[in-house]
Motif scaffolding. Structure first.
Motif, mmCIF file in Angstrom:
data_model
loop_
_atom_site.group_PDB
_atom_site.id
_atom_site.type_symbol
_atom_site.label_atom_id
_atom_site.label_comp_id
_atom_site.label_asym_id
_atom_site.label_seq_id
_atom_site.Cartn_x
_atom_site.Cartn_y
_atom_site.Cartn_z
ATOM 1 N N GLU A 34 0.829 -1.208 0.000
ATOM 2 C CA GLU A 34 0.000 0.000 0.000
ATOM 3 C C GLU A 34 0.864 1.259 0.000
ATOM 4 O OE1 GLU A 34 -3.578 2.172 2.571
ATOM 5 O OE2 GLU A 34 -2.794 0.233 3.246
ATOM 6 N N ILE A 35 1.909 1.250 0.793
ATOM 7 C CA ILE A 35 2.834 2.382 0.849
ATOM 8 C C ILE A 35 3.506 2.592 -0.509
ATOM 9 C CG2 ILE A 35 5.075 3.103 1.797
ATOM 10 C CD1 ILE A 35 4.074 1.870 4.501
ATOM 11 N N ILE A 36 3.984 1.509 -1.105
ATOM 12 C CA ILE A 36 4.668 1.617 -2.399
ATOM 13 C C ILE A 36 3.703 2.127 -3.470
ATOM 14 C CG2 ILE A 36 5.857 0.338 -4.227
ATOM 15 C CD1 ILE A 36 6.886 -1.546 -1.915
ATOM 16 N N ARG A 37 2.476 1.600 -3.465
ATOM 17 C CA ARG A 37 1.483 2.054 -4.449
ATOM 18 C C ARG A 37 1.141 3.523 -4.240
ATOM 19 N NH1 ARG A 37 -1.203 -2.665 -2.785
ATOM 20 N NH2 ARG A 37 -2.844 -1.320 -1.952
ATOM 21 N N TRP A 38 1.020 3.952 -2.988
ATOM 22 C CA TRP A 38 0.735 5.361 -2.682
ATOM 23 C C TRP A 38 1.858 6.252 -3.216
ATOM 24 C CZ3 TRP A 38 3.571 8.901 0.134
ATOM 25 C CH2 TRP A 38 2.938 10.116 0.404
ATOM 26 N N LEU A 39 3.087 5.844 -2.986
ATOM 27 C CA LEU A 39 4.239 6.645 -3.390
ATOM 28 C C LEU A 39 4.384 6.729 -4.909
ATOM 29 C CD1 LEU A 39 6.820 8.208 -2.515
ATOM 30 C CD2 LEU A 39 8.021 6.010 -2.595
ATOM 31 N N THR A 40 4.162 5.616 -5.596
ATOM 32 C CA THR A 40 4.512 5.519 -7.023
ATOM 33 C C THR A 40 3.337 5.580 -7.998
ATOM 34 O OG1 THR A 40 4.350 3.114 -6.958
ATOM 35 C CG2 THR A 40 6.531 4.099 -6.495
ATOM 36 N N GLY A 41 2.150 5.254 -7.519
ATOM 37 C CA GLY A 41 0.999 5.193 -8.417
ATOM 38 C C GLY A 41 0.851 3.864 -9.141
ATOM 39 N N TYR A 42 1.730 2.904 -8.856
ATOM 40 C CA TYR A 42 1.578 1.585 -9.457
ATOM 41 C C TYR A 42 0.301 0.920 -8.942
ATOM 42 C CZ TYR A 42 6.369 1.308 -11.303
ATOM 43 O OH TYR A 42 7.530 1.509 -12.004
ATOM 44 N N THR A 43 -0.358 0.146 -9.805
ATOM 45 C CA THR A 43 -1.404 -0.766 -9.344
ATOM 46 C C THR A 43 -0.690 -1.979 -8.759
ATOM 47 O OG1 THR A 43 -1.473 -1.974 -11.426
ATOM 48 C CG2 THR A 43 -2.981 -0.062 -11.212
ATOM 49 N N ALA A 62 11.509 5.578 -12.630
ATOM 50 C CA ALA A 62 11.286 6.265 -13.908
ATOM 51 C C ALA A 62 9.962 5.846 -14.539
ATOM 52 C CB ALA A 62 12.442 5.987 -14.866
ATOM 53 N N GLU A 63 9.580 4.596 -14.359
ATOM 54 C CA GLU A 63 8.344 4.089 -14.947
ATOM 55 C C GLU A 63 7.132 4.228 -14.029
ATOM 56 O OE1 GLU A 63 9.103 0.075 -16.300
ATOM 57 O OE2 GLU A 63 10.381 0.795 -17.942
ATOM 58 N N ALA A 64 7.338 4.768 -12.842
ATOM 59 C CA ALA A 64 6.217 4.934 -11.905
ATOM 60 C C ALA A 64 5.146 5.808 -12.561
ATOM 61 C CB ALA A 64 6.689 5.562 -10.601
ATOM 62 N N PRO A 65 3.906 5.334 -12.575
ATOM 63 C CA PRO A 65 2.857 6.044 -13.305
ATOM 64 C C PRO A 65 2.475 7.405 -12.731
ATOM 65 C CG PRO A 65 2.058 3.917 -12.491
ATOM 66 C CD PRO A 65 3.461 4.059 -12.044
ATOM 67 N N ASN A 66 2.598 7.557 -11.412
ATOM 68 C CA ASN A 66 2.118 8.805 -10.814
ATOM 69 C C ASN A 66 2.757 9.004 -9.446
ATOM 70 O OD1 ASN A 66 0.595 11.124 -10.431
ATOM 71 N ND2 ASN A 66 -1.124 10.010 -9.543
ATOM 72 N N MET A 67 3.958 9.563 -9.444
ATOM 73 C CA MET A 67 4.614 9.803 -8.159
ATOM 74 C C MET A 67 3.749 10.771 -7.351
ATOM 75 S SD MET A 67 7.263 7.860 -8.066
ATOM 76 C CE MET A 67 8.066 8.490 -6.600
ATOM 77 N N ASN A 68 3.465 10.377 -6.126
ATOM 78 C CA ASN A 68 2.547 11.146 -5.291
ATOM 79 C C ASN A 68 3.144 12.508 -4.938
ATOM 80 O OD1 ASN A 68 0.962 12.095 -3.048
ATOM 81 N ND2 ASN A 68 0.140 10.014 -2.921
#
Length: 116
Positions: A34-43, A62-68
């Motif tokens: 959950e933390i990693i997804r919050w930070l990076t926007g990955y599903t 670099a490939e993270a969809p949406n850095m928080n």
């Protein structure tokens, strides 16, 4: 570990250490994810894919969809360095993640970790 070496290290090789640190303090893999997804926007599916591909840290971020954008609110010390003062952008992203996992391991509430 030198900066260059951490950048080329696979995220998947470090991820079990994040999970172990959390579990040692009574937390779960799901909370780490959950933390990693919050930070990076990955599903979760994309996060699992990055680990399966053994993506290095540089590519992972670099490939993270949406850095928080709220990650700028992350402050404190990791490995003797204030995360908000790290000048190199990739190293700062890595330190943000380290700090969030540290906060989880120290028992901070998820809503505070996720800056809500």
């Amino acid at each position: 570990m030198t900066k260059h070496r951490i950048y080329t290290t696979s995220f998947a090789s470090v991820y079990p250490h994040y999970v172990a640190k959390a579990e040692k303090k009574g937390h779960t893999k799901a909370e780490v994810d959950e933390i990693i997804r919050w930070l990076t926007g990955y599903t979760q599916k994309k996060l699992d894919s990055q680990m399966f591909k053994k993506t290095d840290f540089e590519t992972f971020f670099a490939e993270a969809p949406n850095m928080n954008p709220s990650r700028a609110l992350i402050t404190g010390v990791v490995c003797g360095v204030r995360v908000e003062n790290v000048e190199e952008p990739l190293m700062q992203e890595i330190r943000y993640l380290d700090k969030l996992i540290d906060e989880l391991a120290k028992g901070k509430a998820m809503e505070k970790i996720l800056r809500q």
